[in-house]
Design a protein around this motif. Sequence first.
Motif, short mmCIF file in Angstrom:
data_model
loop_
_atom_site.label_atom_id
_atom_site.label_comp_id
_atom_site.label_asym_id
_atom_site.label_seq_id
_atom_site.Cartn_x
_atom_site.Cartn_y
_atom_site.Cartn_z
N GLU A 75 37.09 30.88 36.47
CA GLU A 75 37.60 32.24 36.58
C GLU A 75 36.91 33.03 37.70
O GLU A 75 37.56 33.73 38.48
CB GLU A 75 37.30 32.91 35.25
N GLU A 76 35.60 32.89 37.76
CA GLU A 76 34.84 33.64 38.78
C GLU A 76 35.20 33.19 40.19
O GLU A 76 35.30 34.00 41.11
CB GLU A 76 33.33 33.48 38.53
N ASN A 77 35.41 31.88 40.35
CA ASN A 77 35.84 31.39 41.66
C ASN A 77 37.19 31.99 42.06
O ASN A 77 37.39 32.40 43.19
CB ASN A 77 35.95 29.86 41.65
N LEU A 78 38.10 32.02 41.10
CA LEU A 78 39.44 32.55 41.40
C LEU A 78 39.37 34.05 41.70
O LEU A 78 40.02 34.54 42.62
CB LEU A 78 40.40 32.29 40.24
N ARG A 79 38.56 34.75 40.93
CA ARG A 79 38.47 36.20 41.13
C ARG A 79 37.93 36.51 42.53
O ARG A 79 38.45 37.38 43.24
CB ARG A 79 37.58 36.83 40.05
N ALA A 80 36.89 35.76 42.93
CA ALA A 80 36.30 35.99 44.26
C ALA A 80 37.34 35.76 45.35
O ALA A 80 37.44 36.53 46.32
CB ALA A 80 35.11 35.06 44.47
N GLN A 81 38.14 34.72 45.19
CA GLN A 81 39.18 34.44 46.17
C GLN A 81 40.23 35.55 46.18
O GLN A 81 40.69 35.98 47.24
CB GLN A 81 39.84 33.09 45.85
N GLY A 82 40.59 36.02 44.99
CA GLY A 82 41.57 37.11 44.88
C GLY A 82 41.09 38.35 45.63
O GLY A 82 41.86 38.99 46.35
N HIS A 83 39.80 38.65 45.49
CA HIS A 83 39.25 39.81 46.18
C HIS A 83 39.39 39.65 47.70
O HIS A 83 39.67 40.62 48.41
CB HIS A 83 37.79 40.02 45.80
N LEU A 84 39.20 38.42 48.18
CA LEU A 84 39.35 38.18 49.63
C LEU A 84 40.77 38.52 50.09
O LEU A 84 40.98 38.92 51.23
CB LEU A 84 39.08 36.71 49.97
N HIS A 85 41.73 38.33 49.19
CA HIS A 85 43.12 38.65 49.54
C HIS A 85 43.45 40.11 49.24
O HIS A 85 44.60 40.51 49.33
CB HIS A 85 44.09 37.76 48.75
N GLY A 86 42.44 40.87 48.81
CA GLY A 86 42.68 42.28 48.52
C GLY A 86 43.37 42.51 47.17
O GLY A 86 43.92 43.58 46.93
N LEU A 87 43.34 41.50 46.31
CA LEU A 87 43.97 41.66 44.99
C LEU A 87 42.95 42.24 44.02
O LEU A 87 41.77 41.91 44.07
CB LEU A 87 44.45 40.30 44.47
N LYS A 88 43.44 43.07 43.09
CA LYS A 88 42.52 43.55 42.04
C LYS A 88 43.30 44.01 40.82
O LYS A 88 44.54 43.98 40.80
CB LYS A 88 41.63 44.67 42.59
N GLY A 89 42.56 44.37 39.76
CA GLY A 89 43.17 44.93 38.56
C GLY A 89 44.18 44.00 37.90
O GLY A 89 44.00 42.78 37.87
N ALA A 90 45.25 44.60 37.38
CA ALA A 90 46.24 43.85 36.61
C ALA A 90 46.94 42.79 37.47
O ALA A 90 47.24 41.70 37.00
CB ALA A 90 47.28 44.81 36.02
N THR A 91 47.17 43.12 38.73
CA THR A 91 47.83 42.15 39.62
C THR A 91 46.99 40.89 39.74
O THR A 91 47.48 39.77 39.59
CB THR A 91 48.03 42.75 41.03
N LEU A 92 45.70 41.09 39.99
CA LEU A 92 44.81 39.95 40.14
C LEU A 92 44.77 39.14 38.84
O LEU A 92 44.86 37.91 38.85
CB LEU A 92 43.40 40.41 40.54
#
Length: 302
Positions: A92-109
């Motif tokens: 989960e943490e790996n995916l979240r970090a990658q999501g942040h790189l794409h500017g994703l956050k919150g419910a979308t992420l």
Amino acid sequence: MIQVQNLTHRYAGRTALSNVSFEVRKGEVFGLLGPNGGGKSTLFRILSTMMVPGEGRATVAGYDVVRDPAAVRRLVGVVFQSQSLDRALTVEENLRAQGHLHGLKGATLRDRMEAAMERLGLADRRKDLVEALSGGLRRRVEIAKALLHRPQVLLMDEASTGLDPSARRDLSRHIENLRDRDGVTILLTTHILEEADRCDRLVLLHQGAIVAQGSPGELRSRIGGDVVVLESGDAPSLAARIEQRFSMKPTVADGRVRVEIPNGHRFIAEVVEAFPGSIESVGLHKPTLEDVFVRETGASIE
Ligand code: ADP
Ligand code: MG
């Protein structure tokens, strides 16, 4: 979906790609099959916009990889040959970090992470540290990571290298699932025959050039009948004698003589009788992609 036209690339005088052209259709699994040094990673680097080709052009969904790399990167998910996960973090943490790189956050992420984990069968592993996962699961996390920005195209460089056959089959099933359920177009490189055999279509790359392309079935059907493989202490001499006696043209690769022939079993009886003592072992099989490669190049893949 992907168009490659007359790509040529050299590294310091060494030609890695030579006038390569092919097209990948939307929603297919397309393979680049070839031995080490064939030029697969070079092509992969060009398509993923990491490197500019010497000559020729490539487009993804109509966007040129050189003129419009940002548009291409939005459309493409990339899985590299070397692993790119942080082993000390959870899935989960790996995916979240990658999501942040794409500017994703919150419910979308959160939604994107759930969708990606569900597709790759990782939902019950979300809290596991990457270092505790098997090689096959790690590759699935890499793919989930590459899908977070919902790309239409997935590029994978030797994704199944180092996996055992069962983990490899499992990975293939997940890839086919992405194609069937999400319509993702997949381009993968491999030197593994079974993996190539599962692709919808493929090109065979040898020393930077395409030596054959088509579906695995089409490619195999170019070889009529059976393939007979003979082992001998002196394969070149056996091949010469077979050529003379049976007026056919065997190939020699890896110290073995190969013959393409209808009714291979009959030929085996004749050849063993014709050259007693010269043949150490005999094999007969239906044509494989390896046979196609040997026929086109005189070299073997693995
Ligand atoms: P593959 O991925 O099929 O093994 P590559 O694209 O890595 O093939 O390599 C194709 C050819 O280009 C090989 O001969 C390789 O040695 C050469 N090559 C690859 N990368 C470089 C580089 N960065 N510098 C010089 N030569 C390279
Ligand atoms: Mg490579």
